[in-house]
Design a protein around this motif. Sequence first.
Motif, PDB file in Angstrom:
ATOM      1  N   UNK A  97     -25.005 -21.050  25.488  1.00 27.83           N
ATOM      2  CA  UNK A  97     -24.877 -22.600  25.542  1.00 27.83           C
ATOM      3  C   UNK A  97     -23.571 -23.329  25.594  1.00 27.83           C
ATOM      4  N   UNK A  98     -23.294 -24.253  26.384  1.00 29.56           N
ATOM      5  CA  UNK A  98     -22.382 -25.037  26.290  1.00 29.56           C
ATOM      6  C   UNK A  98     -22.751 -26.490  25.814  1.00 29.56           C
ATOM      7  N   UNK A  99     -22.183 -26.999  24.962  1.00 29.81           N
ATOM      8  CA  UNK A  99     -22.683 -28.498  24.861  1.00 29.81           C
ATOM      9  C   UNK A  99     -21.730 -29.427  24.717  1.00 29.81           C
ATOM     10  N   UNK A 100     -21.776 -30.643  25.080  1.00 33.73           N
ATOM     11  CA  UNK A 100     -20.849 -31.695  24.808  1.00 33.73           C
ATOM     12  C   UNK A 100     -20.700 -32.055  23.143  1.00 33.73           C
ATOM     13  N   UNK A 101     -19.522 -32.514  22.760  1.00 28.51           N
ATOM     14  CA  UNK A 101     -19.286 -32.318  21.358  1.00 28.51           C
ATOM     15  C   UNK A 101     -20.325 -33.219  20.519  1.00 28.51           C
ATOM     16  N   UNK A 102     -20.729 -34.435  21.023  1.00 27.68           N
ATOM     17  CA  UNK A 102     -21.782 -35.150  20.333  1.00 27.68           C
ATOM     18  C   UNK A 102     -22.907 -34.512  20.027  1.00 27.68           C
ATOM     19  N   UNK A 103     -23.331 -33.454  20.878  1.00 23.86           N
ATOM     20  CA  UNK A 103     -24.582 -32.801  21.076  1.00 23.86           C
ATOM     21  C   UNK A 103     -24.719 -32.023  19.946  1.00 23.86           C
ATOM     22  N   UNK A 104     -23.519 -31.358  19.078  1.00 26.01           N
ATOM     23  CA  UNK A 104     -23.624 -30.800  18.074  1.00 26.01           C
ATOM     24  C   UNK A 104     -24.530 -31.444  16.868  1.00 26.01           C
ATOM     25  N   UNK A 105     -24.756 -32.762  16.997  1.00 27.70           N
ATOM     26  CA  UNK A 105     -25.679 -33.514  16.073  1.00 27.70           C
ATOM     27  C   UNK A 105     -27.173 -33.184  16.430  1.00 27.70           C
ATOM     28  N   UNK A 106     -27.324 -32.587  17.526  1.00 21.73           N
ATOM     29  CA  UNK A 106     -28.719 -32.500  18.086  1.00 21.73           C
ATOM     30  C   UNK A 106     -29.182 -30.973  18.305  1.00 21.73           C
ATOM     31  N   UNK A 107     -28.369 -30.339  19.187  1.00 21.08           N
ATOM     32  CA  UNK A 107     -28.850 -29.040  19.513  1.00 21.08           C
ATOM     33  C   UNK A 107     -29.204 -28.017  18.550  1.00 21.08           C
ATOM     34  N   UNK A 108     -28.510 -27.913  17.304  1.00 23.45           N
ATOM     35  CA  UNK A 108     -29.170 -27.101  16.292  1.00 23.45           C
ATOM     36  C   UNK A 108     -30.208 -27.235  15.766  1.00 23.45           C
ATOM     37  N   UNK A 109     -30.606 -28.364  15.869  1.00 21.99           N
ATOM     38  CA  UNK A 109     -32.217 -28.817  15.292  1.00 21.99           C
ATOM     39  C   UNK A 109     -33.110 -28.405  16.453  1.00 21.99           C
ATOM     40  N   UNK A 110     -32.707 -28.509  17.619  1.00 23.51           N
ATOM     41  CA  UNK A 110     -33.571 -28.281  18.642  1.00 23.51           C
ATOM     42  C   UNK A 110     -33.911 -26.606  18.749  1.00 23.51           C
ATOM     43  N   UNK A 111     -32.686 -25.849  18.660  1.00 22.44           N
ATOM     44  CA  UNK A 111     -33.045 -24.350  18.739  1.00 22.44           C
ATOM     45  C   UNK A 111     -33.167 -23.652  17.564  1.00 22.44           C
ATOM     46  N   UNK A 112     -32.769 -24.167  16.343  1.00 19.89           N
ATOM     47  CA  UNK A 112     -32.991 -23.371  15.183  1.00 19.89           C
ATOM     48  C   UNK A 112     -34.032 -22.648  14.778  1.00 19.89           C
ATOM     49  N   UNK A 113     -35.319 -23.003  15.175  1.00 22.86           N
ATOM     50  CA  UNK A 113     -36.342 -22.260  14.640  1.00 22.86           C
ATOM     51  C   UNK A 113     -36.675 -21.016  15.826  1.00 22.86           C
ATOM     52  N   UNK A 114     -36.291 -21.397  16.992  1.00 19.95           N
ATOM     53  CA  UNK A 114     -36.426 -20.395  18.220  1.00 19.95           C
ATOM     54  C   UNK A 114     -35.362 -19.287  17.643  1.00 19.95           C
ATOM     55  N   UNK A 115     -34.256 -19.582  17.408  1.00 20.64           N
ATOM     56  CA  UNK A 115     -33.296 -18.465  17.122  1.00 20.64           C
ATOM     57  C   UNK A 115     -33.622 -17.587  15.732  1.00 20.64           C
ATOM     58  N   UNK A 116     -34.070 -18.391  14.768  1.00 22.79           N
ATOM     59  CA  UNK A 116     -34.781 -17.590  13.505  1.00 22.79           C
ATOM     60  C   UNK A 116     -35.882 -16.758  13.640  1.00 22.79           C
ATOM     61  N   UNK A 117     -36.696 -17.208  14.754  1.00 20.80           N
ATOM     62  CA  UNK A 117     -37.821 -16.288  15.169  1.00 20.80           C
ATOM     63  C   UNK A 117     -37.741 -15.420  15.817  1.00 20.80           C
ATOM     64  N   UNK A 118     -36.606 -15.148  16.650  1.00 22.23           N
ATOM     65  CA  UNK A 118     -36.125 -14.191  17.464  1.00 22.23           C
ATOM     66  C   UNK A 118     -34.679 -13.440  17.160  1.00 22.23           C
ATOM     67  N   UNK A 119     -34.992 -12.672  16.126  1.00 24.19           N
ATOM     68  CA  UNK A 119     -33.920 -12.028  15.339  1.00 24.19           C
ATOM     69  C   UNK A 119     -33.083 -11.048  16.525  1.00 24.19           C
ATOM     70  N   UNK A 120     -33.342 -10.966  17.490  1.00 24.78           N
ATOM     71  CA  UNK A 120     -32.675 -10.325  18.314  1.00 24.78           C
ATOM     72  C   UNK A 120     -31.993 -10.997  19.511  1.00 24.78           C
ATOM     73  N   UNK A 121     -31.993 -12.163  19.365  1.00 24.51           N
ATOM     74  CA  UNK A 121     -31.226 -13.241  20.363  1.00 24.51           C
ATOM     75  C   UNK A 121     -29.898 -13.420  19.631  1.00 24.51           C
ATOM     76  N   UNK A 122     -28.747 -13.197  20.098  1.00 19.98           N
ATOM     77  CA  UNK A 122     -27.333 -13.644  19.673  1.00 19.98           C
ATOM     78  C   UNK A 122     -26.915 -15.101  20.327  1.00 19.98           C
ATOM     79  N   UNK A 123     -26.813 -15.919  19.529  1.00 14.08           N
ATOM     80  CA  UNK A 123     -26.485 -17.230  20.188  1.00 14.08           C
ATOM     81  C   UNK A 123     -24.754 -17.474  20.349  1.00 14.08           C
ATOM     82  N   UNK A 124     -24.398 -17.753  21.518  1.00  8.06           N
ATOM     83  CA  UNK A 124     -22.985 -18.280  21.604  1.00  8.06           C
ATOM     84  C   UNK A 124     -23.104 -19.519  22.140  1.00  8.06           C
TER      85      UNK A 124
END
Length: 308
Positions: A97-124
Amino acid sequence: MNYTLHQLEVFLKVAQLQSVTKASEALYLTQPAVSIQLKKFQEQFKIPLFELVGRRIYITEFGEEVVVAGQKIMDEVKAIDYKALSYQGELAGKLKIAIVSTAKYVMPFIISDFINENRGVDLIMDVTNKAVVIKALENNEIDFAMVSTIPNKLKINRIELMRNELYMVGGKQYKHKGKNLSKSEFQKLPLIYREQGSATRLAMEKFIDSKKISTYKKMELTSNEALKQAVISGLGFSIMPLIGIKNAITIGDLQIIPVKGLPIVTNWNLIWLSSKNMSAISKALIDYVNNNKEALIAKHFDWMEKYE
């Protein structure tokens, strides 16, 4: 040769960071543990892998070749892990995923549960400006992008997430008089801009041009965080996304200056190429965001409502 994958992993991290201390932090190990594994790995070779000069580690020419080969080995190991999880019916692989700099205040909250629930997914996740994000999307280098303005030249699909509001802000030392900042007062303010290619800069320039305001640029900075600190210090004023200045406003380091026509309102969007061959992970993320976006926004961003 009788080295372990763990020893190879430690060596690769030390080579990358050129520091035992930094490697220990990155691997969540103690410094002695890293040093022991590094020593055991070096003992497998008669040729030095690295040289210690002061406190810094320099990788030798032979060591660099081991790094290249070792990274290939670790990539194959990761691929095996992905396959094992896939056979178990779990999502596995990389999500880019690529995000604009201000989106760093948004994107982690949108996808954190998804990443934590899927331990085989490596986020870049690459955090950069809009121009670089769109280029990566256009070149099919990423799965998703998060932007506040939709690129016109690309055929994309999107999920609209939440409002992005930009306000004029100044440091606490500024004394504002009246309801809204007058045009004449606006023109006296030294303005601080983001760099070329930034969506925040583009929005700011469009607003100023639309109001036919003649002003001058005090400076240009390449991150919202640097810009925020410059405004807090009293170096100038700027139009900034509310999402990135919550704490500074709450504690009084920054103040919103009322200006007719502000805030500028856009929307955050998760976007992807319409022609993209979507992986199982990508499809799962789309379903997850569509099904949970309202609850996630209400949970993490309800504080924004008082500024509307």
